[in-house]
Write a protein that holds these residues in place. Structure first.
Motif, PDB file in Angstrom:
ATOM      1  N   SER A  27       0.820  -1.209   0.000  1.00 30.30           N
ATOM      2  CA  SER A  27       0.000   0.000   0.000  1.00 30.30           C
ATOM      3  C   SER A  27       0.854   1.259   0.000  1.00 30.30           C
ATOM      4  N   CYS A  28       2.152   1.124   0.239  1.00 30.85           N
ATOM      5  CA  CYS A  28       3.061   2.272   0.226  1.00 30.85           C
ATOM      6  C   CYS A  28       3.704   2.397  -1.147  1.00 30.85           C
ATOM      7  N   LEU A  29       3.700   3.579  -1.682  1.00 29.47           N
ATOM      8  CA  LEU A  29       4.373   3.818  -2.957  1.00 29.47           C
ATOM      9  C   LEU A  29       5.874   3.808  -2.735  1.00 29.47           C
ATOM     10  N   ALA A  30       6.606   3.419  -3.772  1.00 28.50           N
ATOM     11  CA  ALA A  30       8.068   3.404  -3.681  1.00 28.50           C
ATOM     12  C   ALA A  30       8.573   4.818  -3.407  1.00 28.50           C
ATOM     13  N   GLY A  31       9.496   4.934  -2.466  1.00 30.37           N
ATOM     14  CA  GLY A  31      10.064   6.230  -2.126  1.00 30.37           C
ATOM     15  C   GLY A  31       9.376   6.917  -0.957  1.00 30.37           C
ATOM     16  N   THR A  32       8.323   6.317  -0.414  1.00 30.05           N
ATOM     17  CA  THR A  32       7.600   6.897   0.711  1.00 30.05           C
ATOM     18  C   THR A  32       8.384   6.667   2.004  1.00 30.05           C
ATOM     19  N   PRO A  33       8.685   7.724   2.779  1.00 30.17           N
ATOM     20  CA  PRO A  33       9.341   7.521   4.073  1.00 30.17           C
ATOM     21  C   PRO A  33       8.395   6.769   5.009  1.00 30.17           C
ATOM     22  N   LEU A  34       8.907   5.759   5.720  1.00 29.22           N
ATOM     23  CA  LEU A  34       8.058   4.893   6.531  1.00 29.22           C
ATOM     24  C   LEU A  34       7.961   5.311   7.991  1.00 29.22           C
ATOM     25  N   SER A  35       8.706   6.299   8.425  1.00 27.82           N
ATOM     26  CA  SER A  35       8.677   6.803   9.806  1.00 27.82           C
ATOM     27  C   SER A  35       8.891   5.679  10.816  1.00 27.82           C
ATOM     28  N   LEU A  36       9.877   4.832  10.571  1.00 35.86           N
ATOM     29  CA  LEU A  36      10.191   3.722  11.462  1.00 35.86           C
ATOM     30  C   LEU A  36      11.566   3.891  12.102  1.00 35.86           C
ATOM     31  N   ASN A  37      12.069   5.097  12.128  1.00 32.11           N
ATOM     32  CA  ASN A  37      13.386   5.359  12.673  1.00 32.11           C
ATOM     33  C   ASN A  37      13.392   5.118  14.176  1.00 32.11           C
ATOM     34  N   VAL A  38      14.341   4.321  14.667  1.00 33.03           N
ATOM     35  CA  VAL A  38      14.440   4.051  16.094  1.00 33.03           C
ATOM     36  C   VAL A  38      15.659   4.727  16.715  1.00 33.03           C
ATOM     37  N   ASP A  44      15.069   7.790   8.308  1.00 33.04           N
ATOM     38  CA  ASP A  44      13.858   7.002   8.124  1.00 33.04           C
ATOM     39  C   ASP A  44      14.036   6.095   6.915  1.00 33.04           C
ATOM     40  N   PRO A  45      13.648   4.806   7.036  1.00 34.60           N
ATOM     41  CA  PRO A  45      13.716   3.929   5.873  1.00 34.60           C
ATOM     42  C   PRO A  45      12.678   4.346   4.830  1.00 34.60           C
ATOM     43  N   VAL A  46      12.968   4.019   3.594  1.00 29.99           N
ATOM     44  CA  VAL A  46      12.103   4.392   2.480  1.00 29.99           C
ATOM     45  C   VAL A  46      11.539   3.117   1.855  1.00 29.99           C
ATOM     46  N   ALA A  47      10.269   3.139   1.487  1.00 33.10           N
ATOM     47  CA  ALA A  47       9.622   1.987   0.857  1.00 33.10           C
ATOM     48  C   ALA A  47      10.249   1.716  -0.503  1.00 33.10           C
ATOM     49  N   LEU A  48      10.379   0.430  -0.820  1.00 30.82           N
ATOM     50  CA  LEU A  48      10.957   0.012  -2.093  1.00 30.82           C
ATOM     51  C   LEU A  48       9.852  -0.428  -3.042  1.00 30.82           C
ATOM     52  N   GLU A  49      10.238  -0.726  -4.281  1.00 35.56           N
ATOM     53  CA  GLU A  49       9.301  -1.297  -5.245  1.00 35.56           C
ATOM     54  C   GLU A  49       8.916  -2.693  -4.771  1.00 35.56           C
ATOM     55  N   ASP A  50       7.726  -3.156  -5.110  1.00 37.83           N
ATOM     56  CA  ASP A  50       7.268  -4.480  -4.695  1.00 37.83           C
ATOM     57  C   ASP A  50       8.193  -5.588  -5.188  1.00 37.83           C
ATOM     58  N   SER A  51       8.775  -5.421  -6.353  1.00 38.59           N
ATOM     59  CA  SER A  51       9.653  -6.451  -6.915  1.00 38.59           C
ATOM     60  C   SER A  51      10.976  -6.552  -6.164  1.00 38.59           C
ATOM     61  N   GLU A  52      11.340  -5.541  -5.392  1.00 36.99           N
ATOM     62  CA  GLU A  52      12.604  -5.551  -4.659  1.00 36.99           C
ATOM     63  C   GLU A  52      12.512  -6.305  -3.330  1.00 36.99           C
ATOM     64  N   TYR A  53      11.295  -6.607  -2.863  1.00 36.81           N
ATOM     65  CA  TYR A  53      11.120  -7.362  -1.628  1.00 36.81           C
ATOM     66  C   TYR A  53      11.154  -8.850  -1.935  1.00 36.81           C
ATOM     67  N   PRO A  54      11.606  -9.695  -0.984  1.00 40.20           N
ATOM     68  CA  PRO A  54      11.622 -11.145  -1.239  1.00 40.20           C
ATOM     69  C   PRO A  54      10.207 -11.707  -1.326  1.00 40.20           C
ATOM     70  N   GLU A  55      10.048 -12.794  -2.062  1.00 38.07           N
ATOM     71  CA  GLU A  55       8.729 -13.404  -2.287  1.00 38.07           C
ATOM     72  C   GLU A  55       8.083 -13.885  -0.991  1.00 38.07           C
ATOM     73  N   TRP A  56       8.872 -14.391  -0.030  1.00 37.44           N
ATOM     74  CA  TRP A  56       8.305 -14.928   1.199  1.00 37.44           C
ATOM     75  C   TRP A  56       7.601 -13.855   2.021  1.00 37.44           C
ATOM     76  N   LEU A  57       7.952 -12.594   1.823  1.00 36.10           N
ATOM     77  CA  LEU A  57       7.347 -11.511   2.589  1.00 36.10           C
ATOM     78  C   LEU A  57       5.836 -11.438   2.364  1.00 36.10           C
TER      79      LEU A  57
END
Length: 103
Positions: A27-38, A44-57
Motif C-alpha cells: 500500500s506504500c508507494l516506492a520512495g515513501t518515508p516509513l517513519s520507522l526510525n528508532v 527514516d527507511p524508504v519503501a521500495l518497489e514491490d519487486s525488490e522485496y523477497p517473495e516470502w514476505l
C-alpha cells in the motif's frame, strides 16, 4: 471476498488484496518515508518497489502457513532440554542478583 480483505487489512496496513486473482501489492508507494526510525541520528527507511522485496514476505500473513507451522510436532526430548536450559539460566541469574545485593 470482502471478509478476507477486511481480515488482511486488520492484520497489516501495508498489504491489500488487489483483485480476485489475490495478487498482493504494497500500500506504500516506492520512495515513501516509513517513519520507522528508532535511532536519534538515523534516517527514516524508504519503501521500495514491490519487486525488490523477497517473495516470502507476501506470504507471512497467509493463514494456512501459520496454521501449519503451529501444528508442527514438538518432541518431548526437546521440551525437556528447553526446561533444563531455562532452569540453569534462572539459577545463574539468581546467583548474580544475590552477589550484587551483597555489595
Amino acid at each position: 471476498m470482502l471478509r478476507l480483505l477486511f481480515t488482511k487489512r486488520l492484520l497489516s496496513s501495508s498489504v491489500v488484496l488487489r483483485n480476485e486473482a489475490k495478487q498482493i501489492k504494497s500500500s506504500c508507494l516506492a520512495g515513501t518515508p516509513l517513519s520507522l526510525n528508532v535511532k536519534k541520528t538515523g534516517k527514516d527507511p524508504v519503501a521500495l518497489e514491490d519487486s525488490e522485496y523477497p517473495e516470502w514476505l507476501w506470504t507471512v500473513l497467509d493463514q494456512t502457513n501459520t496454521a501449519a507451522a503451529a501444528k508442527a510436532p514438538v518432541s518431548e526430548e526437546s521440551l525437556k532440554a528447553r526446561k533444563k536450559q531455562i532452569r540453569q539460566s534462572n539459577r545463574e541469574k539468581i546467583k548474580q542478583r544475590n552477589f550484587l545485593n551483597q555489595l
